[in-house]
Design a protein around this motif. Structure first.
Motif, PDB file in Angstrom:
ATOM      1  N   VAL A 325       0.872  -1.172   0.000  1.00  0.00           N
ATOM      2  CA  VAL A 325       0.000   0.000   0.000  1.00  0.00           C
ATOM      3  C   VAL A 325       0.909   1.221   0.000  1.00  0.00           C
ATOM      4  O   VAL A 325       1.823   1.335   0.819  1.00  0.00           O
ATOM      5  CB  VAL A 325      -0.971   0.010   1.195  1.00  0.00           C
ATOM      6  CG1 VAL A 325      -0.255  -0.096   2.526  1.00  0.00           C
ATOM      7  CG2 VAL A 325      -1.835   1.257   1.168  1.00  0.00           C
ATOM      8  N   THR A 326       0.658   2.125  -0.955  1.00  0.00           N
ATOM      9  CA  THR A 326       1.486   3.315  -1.124  1.00  0.00           C
ATOM     10  C   THR A 326       0.669   4.554  -0.807  1.00  0.00           C
ATOM     11  O   THR A 326      -0.431   4.739  -1.352  1.00  0.00           O
ATOM     12  CB  THR A 326       2.020   3.421  -2.566  1.00  0.00           C
ATOM     13  OG1 THR A 326       2.784   2.259  -2.867  1.00  0.00           O
ATOM     14  CG2 THR A 326       2.896   4.662  -2.736  1.00  0.00           C
ATOM     15  N   LEU A 327       1.183   5.378   0.082  1.00  0.00           N
ATOM     16  CA  LEU A 327       0.565   6.663   0.399  1.00  0.00           C
ATOM     17  C   LEU A 327       1.380   7.742  -0.298  1.00  0.00           C
ATOM     18  O   LEU A 327       2.581   7.877  -0.039  1.00  0.00           O
ATOM     19  CB  LEU A 327       0.514   6.886   1.913  1.00  0.00           C
ATOM     20  CG  LEU A 327      -0.334   8.069   2.400  1.00  0.00           C
ATOM     21  CD1 LEU A 327      -0.868   7.809   3.803  1.00  0.00           C
ATOM     22  CD2 LEU A 327       0.441   9.389   2.385  1.00  0.00           C
ATOM     23  N   THR A 328       0.727   8.488  -1.176  1.00  0.00           N
ATOM     24  CA  THR A 328       1.400   9.512  -1.969  1.00  0.00           C
ATOM     25  C   THR A 328       0.985  10.890  -1.494  1.00  0.00           C
ATOM     26  O   THR A 328      -0.214  11.188  -1.390  1.00  0.00           O
ATOM     27  CB  THR A 328       1.066   9.350  -3.462  1.00  0.00           C
ATOM     28  OG1 THR A 328       1.481   8.053  -3.901  1.00  0.00           O
ATOM     29  CG2 THR A 328       1.795  10.407  -4.295  1.00  0.00           C
ATOM     30  N   ASP A 339       9.871  18.895   8.082  1.00  0.00           N
ATOM     31  CA  ASP A 339       8.488  18.635   7.671  1.00  0.00           C
ATOM     32  C   ASP A 339       8.395  17.298   6.939  1.00  0.00           C
ATOM     33  O   ASP A 339       7.461  16.514   7.186  1.00  0.00           O
ATOM     34  CB  ASP A 339       7.977  19.755   6.762  1.00  0.00           C
ATOM     35  CG  ASP A 339       7.878  21.091   7.465  1.00  0.00           C
ATOM     36  OD1 ASP A 339       7.692  21.105   8.694  1.00  0.00           O
ATOM     37  OD2 ASP A 339       7.975  22.120   6.770  1.00  0.00           O
ATOM     38  N   HIS A 340       9.361  17.051   6.022  1.00  0.00           N
ATOM     39  CA  HIS A 340       9.352  15.785   5.279  1.00  0.00           C
ATOM     40  C   HIS A 340       9.384  14.599   6.238  1.00  0.00           C
ATOM     41  O   HIS A 340       8.626  13.639   6.081  1.00  0.00           O
ATOM     42  CB  HIS A 340      10.562  15.717   4.350  1.00  0.00           C
ATOM     43  CG  HIS A 340      10.422  16.557   3.131  1.00  0.00           C
ATOM     44  ND1 HIS A 340      11.209  16.386   2.001  1.00  0.00           N
ATOM     45  CD2 HIS A 340       9.589  17.580   2.843  1.00  0.00           C
ATOM     46  CE1 HIS A 340      10.867  17.273   1.082  1.00  0.00           C
ATOM     47  NE2 HIS A 340       9.887  18.010   1.577  1.00  0.00           N
ATOM     48  N   ALA A 341      10.263  14.674   7.219  1.00  0.00           N
ATOM     49  CA  ALA A 341      10.396  13.562   8.161  1.00  0.00           C
ATOM     50  C   ALA A 341       9.114  13.377   8.968  1.00  0.00           C
ATOM     51  O   ALA A 341       8.669  12.240   9.208  1.00  0.00           O
ATOM     52  CB  ALA A 341      11.585  13.813   9.087  1.00  0.00           C
ATOM     53  N   ALA A 342       8.503  14.483   9.391  1.00  0.00           N
ATOM     54  CA  ALA A 342       7.272  14.389  10.167  1.00  0.00           C
ATOM     55  C   ALA A 342       6.134  13.803   9.339  1.00  0.00           C
ATOM     56  O   ALA A 342       5.345  12.982   9.827  1.00  0.00           O
ATOM     57  CB  ALA A 342       6.888  15.761  10.707  1.00  0.00           C
ATOM     58  N   ILE A 343       6.042  14.221   8.080  1.00  0.00           N
ATOM     59  CA  ILE A 343       4.994  13.686   7.199  1.00  0.00           C
ATOM     60  C   ILE A 343       5.201  12.197   6.970  1.00  0.00           C
ATOM     61  O   ILE A 343       4.255  11.392   7.047  1.00  0.00           O
ATOM     62  CB  ILE A 343       4.981  14.448   5.865  1.00  0.00           C
ATOM     63  CG1 ILE A 343       4.496  15.885   6.078  1.00  0.00           C
ATOM     64  CG2 ILE A 343       4.091  13.734   4.850  1.00  0.00           C
ATOM     65  CD1 ILE A 343       4.672  16.775   4.860  1.00  0.00           C
ATOM     66  N   GLU A 344       6.434  11.804   6.685  1.00  0.00           N
ATOM     67  CA  GLU A 344       6.700  10.386   6.436  1.00  0.00           C
ATOM     68  C   GLU A 344       6.407   9.542   7.679  1.00  0.00           C
ATOM     69  O   GLU A 344       5.842   8.441   7.579  1.00  0.00           O
ATOM     70  CB  GLU A 344       8.149  10.208   5.997  1.00  0.00           C
ATOM     71  CG  GLU A 344       8.417  10.756   4.598  1.00  0.00           C
ATOM     72  CD  GLU A 344       9.878  10.685   4.209  1.00  0.00           C
ATOM     73  OE1 GLU A 344      10.690  10.170   5.009  1.00  0.00           O
ATOM     74  OE2 GLU A 344      10.214  11.142   3.102  1.00  0.00           O
ATOM     75  N   GLY A 345       6.748  10.071   8.861  1.00  0.00           N
ATOM     76  CA  GLY A 345       6.462   9.330  10.081  1.00  0.00           C
ATOM     77  C   GLY A 345       4.977   9.183  10.335  1.00  0.00           C
ATOM     78  O   GLY A 345       4.490   8.095  10.676  1.00  0.00           O
ATOM     79  N   LEU A 351      -0.631   4.196   7.834  1.00  0.00           N
ATOM     80  CA  LEU A 351      -0.698   2.945   7.074  1.00  0.00           C
ATOM     81  C   LEU A 351      -0.634   1.735   7.997  1.00  0.00           C
ATOM     82  O   LEU A 351      -1.257   0.697   7.715  1.00  0.00           O
ATOM     83  CB  LEU A 351       0.431   2.894   6.050  1.00  0.00           C
ATOM     84  CG  LEU A 351       0.329   3.916   4.911  1.00  0.00           C
ATOM     85  CD1 LEU A 351       1.546   3.828   4.005  1.00  0.00           C
ATOM     86  CD2 LEU A 351      -0.954   3.704   4.105  1.00  0.00           C
ATOM     87  N   THR A 352       0.082   1.849   9.092  1.00  0.00           N
ATOM     88  CA  THR A 352       0.109   0.765  10.067  1.00  0.00           C
ATOM     89  C   THR A 352      -1.270   0.557  10.670  1.00  0.00           C
ATOM     90  O   THR A 352      -1.683  -0.572  10.965  1.00  0.00           O
ATOM     91  CB  THR A 352       1.134   1.066  11.165  1.00  0.00           C
ATOM     92  OG1 THR A 352       2.434   1.213  10.567  1.00  0.00           O
ATOM     93  CG2 THR A 352       1.182  -0.031  12.208  1.00  0.00           C
ATOM     94  N   PHE A 353      -2.002   1.657  10.844  1.00  0.00           N
ATOM     95  CA  PHE A 353      -3.374   1.580  11.366  1.00  0.00           C
ATOM     96  C   PHE A 353      -4.330   0.983  10.335  1.00  0.00           C
ATOM     97  O   PHE A 353      -5.136   0.103  10.662  1.00  0.00           O
ATOM     98  CB  PHE A 353      -3.836   2.979  11.759  1.00  0.00           C
ATOM     99  CG  PHE A 353      -5.292   3.079  12.125  1.00  0.00           C
ATOM    100  CD1 PHE A 353      -5.758   2.628  13.345  1.00  0.00           C
ATOM    101  CD2 PHE A 353      -6.209   3.637  11.237  1.00  0.00           C
ATOM    102  CE1 PHE A 353      -7.105   2.722  13.687  1.00  0.00           C
ATOM    103  CE2 PHE A 353      -7.549   3.731  11.563  1.00  0.00           C
ATOM    104  CZ  PHE A 353      -8.003   3.273  12.787  1.00  0.00           C
ATOM    105  N   HIS A 360       4.307  -1.265   3.494  1.00  0.00           N
ATOM    106  CA  HIS A 360       3.981   0.158   3.354  1.00  0.00           C
ATOM    107  C   HIS A 360       5.047   0.878   2.547  1.00  0.00           C
ATOM    108  O   HIS A 360       6.230   0.537   2.579  1.00  0.00           O
ATOM    109  CB  HIS A 360       3.889   0.846   4.726  1.00  0.00           C
ATOM    110  CG  HIS A 360       2.970   0.174   5.683  1.00  0.00           C
ATOM    111  ND1 HIS A 360       3.165   0.206   7.053  1.00  0.00           N
ATOM    112  CD2 HIS A 360       1.852  -0.551   5.474  1.00  0.00           C
ATOM    113  CE1 HIS A 360       2.199  -0.474   7.639  1.00  0.00           C
ATOM    114  NE2 HIS A 360       1.395  -0.939   6.706  1.00  0.00           N
ATOM    115  N   ARG A 361       4.586   1.940   1.888  1.00  0.00           N
ATOM    116  CA  ARG A 361       5.506   2.830   1.190  1.00  0.00           C
ATOM    117  C   ARG A 361       4.915   4.229   1.215  1.00  0.00           C
ATOM    118  O   ARG A 361       3.697   4.404   1.028  1.00  0.00           O
ATOM    119  CB  ARG A 361       5.709   2.354  -0.249  1.00  0.00           C
ATOM    120  CG  ARG A 361       6.526   3.302  -1.120  1.00  0.00           C
ATOM    121  CD  ARG A 361       6.721   2.710  -2.498  1.00  0.00           C
ATOM    122  NE  ARG A 361       7.226   3.704  -3.434  1.00  0.00           N
ATOM    123  CZ  ARG A 361       7.517   3.459  -4.704  1.00  0.00           C
ATOM    124  NH1 ARG A 361       7.362   2.223  -5.200  1.00  0.00           N
ATOM    125  NH2 ARG A 361       7.960   4.414  -5.492  1.00  0.00           N
TER     126      ARG A 361
END
Length: 370
Positions: A325-328, A339-345, A351-353, A360-361
């Motif tokens: 499952v990919t979240l774009t 910000d990038h790191a916070a969004i990715e986290g 996705l874990t939820f 996951h990606r």
């Protein structure tokens, strides 16, 4: 009269996020949380789950499913004539206030296709068909109603019922990943009143301000779809605080409602489609610029969004293949490495939820200009 205190867009943003449980995940049970934010959009069954995941510190899918199955929360046509999930108490409060709006929606959308079917007679027949706890899907109900009005469109007859009569859509409808034909059941058990009252209208506005204030009468009309709210605000004026926004527009609020400092930290959040935080005001600049609004709110659609420092910075979508499952994420503005790191986290946690057993990606795309 002295000058009213002016509130910046950032101050309004922080007040809204605090009341919508988006500054810090809350340790609340599901039903009080849904009441705190005054309902959740439920046009897709998964949207309330995603909304609560963003707002509650220890939320599981079963928490909400059990509340729906136990009829502590009901799914029904509500604000802006769209599907919402509400507590039983809030359904009793809100549905009568919306009755005139919903009747107008029925006339506009289905009046010509149900010509010859008197609305009162249609409601009486539908209630008889749903008597004794019977549940029918919208298509089933429409076909049965068409026996009495053979010249009317069966689909339009079925749709009309949810605008003319308080009905609920019982479980398993509205629970995680359950889609398909919408079931209808009578809502008598909720104690919903037949006629709106001014007292209830005042209570509704107090509840709206508690969840979305400070706000104007125009904002409340945008959130609910109701007209005639200026009279209600004027009636409540002596007990409300009155502010102004940056343009001098009059805003109302409950005296003791939380209004955090402008510099209160706002963590990254991944809001689902149609989240009320983006829809509860006529002036949405507290959440997004006019340009971003045009790209997020496209006709009747409202995209899933990423909040960075409290405002809409991107949209997000997911796509599932056989094993991933990919979240774009598609940003609207430059974002820092932090910000990038916070969004990715946060995206990984989401996705874990939603897909605990799937790989996951997260893809963060370049800034989009269209």
């Amino acid at each position: 009269m002295g000058a009213r205190e002016a509130l910046s867009a950032r101050a309004l943003n922080r007040a809204l996020l605090e009341r919508q449980l988006l500054l810090c995940r809350a340790d609340l049970p599901v039903v009080p949380a849904v009441e705190r934010v005054l309902g959740l959009n439920a046009q897709d069954p998964n949207l309330p789950y995603l909304a609560l995941w963003n707002r509650l510190s220890a939320f599981t899918i079963d928490d909400l499913t059990v509340a729906i199955e136990h009829r502590e929360l009901v799914r029904s046509t509500s604000m802006r004539a769209t599907q919402h999930l509400l507590s039983v108490a809030d359904f009793r409060l809100i549905r009568p206030q919306l009755a005139p709006l919903l009747r107008r929606v029925q006339r506009t959308a289905f009046g010509r296709r149900t010509a010859g079917a008197d609305p009162a007679a249609l409601v009486t027949e539908a209630r008889d068909l749903l008597a004794d706890g019977r549940t029918l899907t919208r298509p089933e109900l429409g076909r049965l109603l068409a026996r009495h009005w053979p010249d009317a469109d069966p689909a339009a007859l079925g749709w009309s019922v949810q605008y003319l009569e308080p009905v609920v859509h019982p479980a398993p409808s509205g629970t995680w990943n359950v889609r398909g034909a919408t079931p209808f059941a009578r809502a008598d058990w909720t104690g919903v009143h037949r006629e709106p009252t001014l007292q209830d209208a005042c209570l509704l506005i107090r509840r709206y301000l508690a969840a979305f204030g400070p706000a104007s009468a125009a904002d409340a009309r945008t959130w609910s779809g109701l007209g005639g709210l200026r009279e209600v605000f004027d009636r409540l004026r002596p007990e409300l605080r009155v502010f102004a926004d940056a343009s001098g527009r009059e805003l109302f609020d409950l005296p003791d409602a939380p209004r955090p400092d402008d510099d209160a930290p706002a963590p990254v959040r991944l809001l689902p489609e149609f989240d009320a935080t983006l829809l509860a005001h006529a002036d949405r600049t507290r959440m997004m610029t006019a340009d971003v609004r045009r790209r997020v709110c496209d006709g009747a659609a409202v995209a899933a969004t990423v909040l960075v420092d409290g405002t809409v910075a991107a949209t997000w979508t997911t796509k599932t293949t056989a094993d991933t499952v990919t979240l774009t994420v598609r940003p609207f503005r430059p974002l820092s490495p932090t910000d990038h790191a916070a969004i990715e986290g946060e995206a990984t946690n989401l996705l874990t939820f939603t897909h605990p057993t799937t790989r996951h990606r997260v893809d963060l795309m370049p800034i989009t200009d269209d």
